[in-house]
Design an enzyme around this catalytic site. Sequence first.
Site, PDB file in Angstrom:
ATOM      1  N   ASP A  96     -88.993  19.703 -56.204  1.00 44.12           N
ATOM      2  CA  ASP A  96     -88.150  20.886 -56.124  1.00 44.12           C
ATOM      3  C   ASP A  96     -86.694  20.558 -56.442  1.00 44.12           C
ATOM      4  OD1 ASP A  96     -88.271  19.403 -53.680  1.00 44.12           O
ATOM      5  OD2 ASP A  96     -87.292  21.038 -52.605  1.00 44.12           O
ATOM      6  N   GLU A 161     -88.332  19.105 -50.442  1.00 46.58           N
ATOM      7  CA  GLU A 161     -87.320  18.168 -49.937  1.00 46.58           C
ATOM      8  C   GLU A 161     -85.966  18.840 -49.824  1.00 46.58           C
ATOM      9  OE1 GLU A 161     -84.071  15.207 -50.023  1.00 46.58           O
ATOM     10  OE2 GLU A 161     -84.519  16.781 -51.497  1.00 46.58           O
TER      11      GLU A 161
END
Length: 422
Positions: A96, A161
């Site tokens: 991400d 994350e």
Amino acid sequence: MLPDQDGQNTGGGGRGGGGGASEDPSTALFREYLRLKTVHPEPDYDAALGFLGRISEELGLPMKKVEVCPGRVVTILTWTGTNPALKSILLNSHTDVVPVYQEHWKYDAFAAVKDAEGNIYGRGSQDMKSVTIQYIEAVRHLKAAGKTFPRTIHLMFVPDEEVGGQKGMETFIKHPEFQKLNVGFALDEGLANPSEAFTVFYGERNPWWVTVRCPGSPGHGSRFVENTAAEKLRRVINLFLDFRERERQRLNMSECFTLGDVTTVNMTMVNGGVAYNVIPAEMDVSFDIRIPPTVNLQEFEEQIKAWCKEAGDDITYDFAQKGMNQKTTSTEDSDPWWSAFSSTCKSMNMTLKKEIFPAATDSRFIRAVGLPAIGFSPINRTPILLHDHNEFISESVFLKGIHIYETLIPALASVPALSTEA
């Protein structure tokens, strides 16, 4: 029209369909990955899974997908070692990326534009899609050369994350599938370094996200009401930010300190009120605090309690996040993992700068369960632009990073059996 989006031309060619026919295939693959919009608040994780599935087939490595939360999948590619009983090497990365303010970018943040100087622009180019592709391409080259190593190597790709890792690594680290990986040592992301040196992170500051709630006497906006929430809020803000200024001065006055060595405090949200002419019964203020491993966390929370008490009656606080892990990874020459890492870097004439990571990465969850982890992105001669506008990495630095991993991975995967593995 965006200038020179494909380095040489706009034709096809190159593995992954990234750039022109003369573009390095690793660069083309990197730019393809940058174009996947795995951006919050709605990251396209399905696109990443499809991309990784193709990589699995290309590398001839089995892929395991573990759904740790609904819609949140951890993906693992495994290169089994010649002695799989030994502890494995984990190459971790997250899929991400953070949002962008497109109006502040030179180019479309998801077009992976390569300019005339060879700089590749894109969200995630530093944080951390470059590292992901460097892992992949290093393993590709090592396998193509017929190399094998005693220790198993896992390439792991985790979601979420950038929003704290609760639906990613934090959950997966407790999953039975993580235990099966038999991890002995992990590499994860670091930061770029503007100098010739490479920064290496052996620990992290703990993130504390705290909201302080200030109740007070309500009333009409035309009166001098005593003991209002706003008065308490002002005192709370002053106490927190006075401490912030003391830490800032401490950092600026010492050549020995880096950002990771001091505590940062930043006010990030203020809430309260219903109308212009109504004094509110409560106002809240939120702070992002990052605390180095050298600080006693219990004592620091006592300081927060004292500030709240000093600011007024009935003030309370609660945490949205409260990291309590202060474990660090050994950087002693006697440590076999650090010795393998640092000596290999030295053999490549790399200067390492050891620091505490100033923010937070998934490494903190790995260290919390007692495993050594080093945060390292092979990006030097590059400004630090994670989460910033116009994030970029030069093609030459990116390609050099692949070579660095081609040398590091064999060294780590060939660390002799430890006494605990005999």
